[in-house]
Write an enzyme that holds these catalytic residues in place. Sequence first.
Site, PDB file in Angstrom:
ATOM      1  CE1 TYR A 147      -3.496   2.760   0.763  1.00 44.58           C
ATOM      2  CE2 TYR A 147      -2.102   3.316   2.637  1.00 44.58           C
ATOM      3  CZ  TYR A 147      -3.154   3.622   1.799  1.00 44.58           C
ATOM      4  OH  TYR A 147      -3.854   4.793   1.976  1.00 44.58           O
ATOM      5  NE  ARG A 215      -0.831   4.293  14.497  1.00 46.09           N
ATOM      6  CZ  ARG A 215       0.276   3.688  14.941  1.00 46.09           C
ATOM      7  NH1 ARG A 215       1.255   4.407  15.486  1.00 46.09           N
ATOM      8  NH2 ARG A 215       0.420   2.385  14.849  1.00 46.09           N
ATOM      9  NE  ARG A 278      -2.363  -4.245  15.795  1.00 45.42           N
ATOM     10  CZ  ARG A 278      -3.381  -3.489  15.453  1.00 45.42           C
ATOM     11  NH1 ARG A 278      -4.512  -4.032  15.093  1.00 45.42           N
ATOM     12  NH2 ARG A 278      -3.286  -2.184  15.461  1.00 45.42           N
ATOM     13  N   GLY A 280       4.821  -5.836  13.552  1.00 43.15           N
ATOM     14  CA  GLY A 280       4.811  -4.869  12.443  1.00 43.15           C
ATOM     15  C   GLY A 280       4.079  -3.577  12.761  1.00 43.15           C
TER      16      GLY A 280
HETATM   17  N1  LIG Z   1      -8.908   7.216   5.850  1.00 39.84           N
HETATM   18  C1  LIG Z   1      -7.644   7.521   6.129  1.00 39.84           C
HETATM   19  O1  LIG Z   1      -7.271   7.689   7.304  1.00 39.84           O
HETATM   20  C2  LIG Z   1      -6.620   7.702   5.021  1.00 39.84           C
HETATM   21  C3  LIG Z   1      -5.286   7.910   5.370  1.00 39.84           C
HETATM   22  C4  LIG Z   1      -4.331   8.059   4.348  1.00 39.84           C
HETATM   23  C5  LIG Z   1      -4.732   8.049   3.024  1.00 39.84           C
HETATM   24  N2  LIG Z   1      -6.044   7.824   2.725  1.00 39.84           N
HETATM   25  C6  LIG Z   1      -6.414   7.831   1.300  1.00 39.84           C
HETATM   26  O2  LIG Z   1      -7.555   8.673   1.126  1.00 39.84           O
HETATM   27  C7  LIG Z   1      -8.370   8.152   0.069  1.00 39.84           C
HETATM   28  C8  LIG Z   1      -9.804   7.967   0.558  1.00 39.84           C
HETATM   29  O3  LIG Z   1      -9.781   7.046   1.645  1.00 39.84           O
HETATM   30  P1  LIG Z   1     -11.108   6.645   2.448  1.00 39.84           P
HETATM   31  O4  LIG Z   1     -10.726   6.465   3.864  1.00 39.84           O
HETATM   32  O5  LIG Z   1     -12.214   7.569   2.098  1.00 39.84           O
HETATM   33  O6  LIG Z   1     -11.342   5.186   1.829  1.00 39.84           O
HETATM   34  P2  LIG Z   1     -12.698   4.530   1.282  1.00 39.84           P
HETATM   35  O7  LIG Z   1     -12.391   3.078   1.060  1.00 39.84           O
HETATM   36  O8  LIG Z   1     -13.840   4.886   2.150  1.00 39.84           O
HETATM   37  O9  LIG Z   1     -12.866   5.269  -0.110  1.00 39.84           O
HETATM   38  C9  LIG Z   1     -12.226   4.852  -1.308  1.00 39.84           C
HETATM   39  C10 LIG Z   1     -13.260   4.942  -2.410  1.00 39.84           C
HETATM   40  O10 LIG Z   1     -12.620   4.554  -3.641  1.00 39.84           O
HETATM   41  C11 LIG Z   1     -13.456   3.614  -4.313  1.00 39.84           C
HETATM   42  N3  LIG Z   1     -12.573   2.767  -5.113  1.00 39.84           N
HETATM   43  C12 LIG Z   1     -11.730   1.801  -4.685  1.00 39.84           C
HETATM   44  N4  LIG Z   1     -11.092   1.243  -5.720  1.00 39.84           N
HETATM   45  C13 LIG Z   1     -11.534   1.880  -6.841  1.00 39.84           C
HETATM   46  C14 LIG Z   1     -11.256   1.743  -8.229  1.00 39.84           C
HETATM   47  N5  LIG Z   1     -10.379   0.822  -8.677  1.00 39.84           N
HETATM   48  N6  LIG Z   1     -11.889   2.567  -9.100  1.00 39.84           N
HETATM   49  C15 LIG Z   1     -12.786   3.483  -8.656  1.00 39.84           C
HETATM   50  N7  LIG Z   1     -13.109   3.635  -7.355  1.00 39.84           N
HETATM   51  C16 LIG Z   1     -12.484   2.850  -6.458  1.00 39.84           C
HETATM   52  C17 LIG Z   1     -14.185   2.865  -3.210  1.00 39.84           C
HETATM   53  O11 LIG Z   1     -15.386   2.234  -3.641  1.00 39.84           O
HETATM   54  C18 LIG Z   1     -14.439   3.995  -2.214  1.00 39.84           C
HETATM   55  O12 LIG Z   1     -15.646   4.664  -2.500  1.00 39.84           O
HETATM   56  C19 LIG Z   1      -7.698   6.866  -0.388  1.00 39.84           C
HETATM   57  O13 LIG Z   1      -6.882   7.164  -1.503  1.00 39.84           O
HETATM   58  C20 LIG Z   1      -6.832   6.471   0.794  1.00 39.84           C
HETATM   59  O14 LIG Z   1      -5.749   5.661   0.394  1.00 39.84           O
HETATM   60  C21 LIG Z   1      -7.005   7.643   3.678  1.00 39.84           C
END
Ligand SMILES: NC(=O)c1ccc[n+]([C@@H]2O[C@H](COP(=O)([O-])OP(=O)(O)OC[C@H]3O[C@@H](n4cnc5c(N)ncnc54)[C@H](O)[C@@H]3O)[C@@H](O)[C@H]2O)c1
Length: 320
Positions: A147, A215, A278, A280
Amino acid sequence: MQTFLVTGGCGFIGTHLVASLLADGHGVAVLDDLSTGRREALDPRAALVAGDVASPPDIAAAIAAAGADRLAGIFHLAAIASVPRCLADPARSRAVNADGTRNVLAAACRPGERSVPVVFASSAAVYGDAGTAPARESRPPAPISPYGADKLSGEHHAASAARRGGGRATALRFFNVYGPGQDPSSPYSGVISIFADRLRAGRAVPLHGDGGQQRDFVYVADVVAHLRAAMARAAATPRAGFDVFNVCTGRAVTLAGLLAALARVLGRSPSVEPLPPRPGDIRVSIGDPAAAAEALGLRAATQLTDGLARLLAPGALSAK
Ligand SMILES: NC(=O)c1ccc[n+]([C@@H]2O[C@H](COP(=O)([O-])OP(=O)(O)OC[C@H]3O[C@@H](n4cnc5c(N)ncnc54)[C@H](O)[C@@H]3O)[C@@H](O)[C@H]2O)c1
């Protein structure tokens, strides 16, 4: 009024961003494969294209739905936002989190044609387990998971596409985002849901290790403010290029401290079920917000207890 494309707009952070854009009168199209996002969570005023960022024709369809001539920018949030799921299927992690980002940037930054700015959700996971001081953007990345590696690769694709195509891309490295609508099983903030559920049930709260893991919890409305400020800055910057900023508070919260804060908000007294550390588990994940504050002119201001109170308000913690 402007029109934006939001990939991942049916997810946790995406639905908050879409609501904020619509509230300000902007037009929004969403590209989402609904793998973790929910159609019902999306405001019906946003046009949904159900599709995959790993597929360039799906991205083209979403840009067409937004109106290619009107499009003012792309917020790219779609991802497999889970370290365990990316570990279980690293090929899909690469296809979505790295190649999907390359595809979005290729559609946005086109040499000789009109480019639109892209603001991209990267992650604190690019830093890996790299020390105890707050991470600055200049810290050499050292991801320890597919990731994190694929988010870093997404940053490189964004940077190279912006330079090559004459566009503007901004990567925002989110730390642990929390808020109403979050997925209770999220590896970023699921600990909040687990602790809260146990406290409400009057049961012992499972705590791995000594509870001293630190965190940086950042409230979702602050994240949305950073996304929008980064887009406004990109739109106002004529030269092509790439920027990267942390989205964080800079404040360390230990898991034991989080438990105490939750107990205060819920008016419960916690008892702990001690569990072994845990393998890692990252000990310290804190960001330095100074560069974002300087360039974007804002800070993640929501205090943890205020954000927790909003998250724990009745009906706010909806399961996906
Ligand atoms: N939540 C956190 O604390 C956090 C921290 C760091 C980074 N992020 C990043 O922020 C972004 C949003 O995260 P989130 O927490 O809202 O996650 P989430 O899983 O709620 O949202 C991700 C969205 O992307 C859609 N999705 C997944 N794969 C897809 C694809 N191949 N094509 C189109 N849509 C797709 C999912 O259906 C979902 O609606 C992500 O890029 C995540 O990596 C989140």
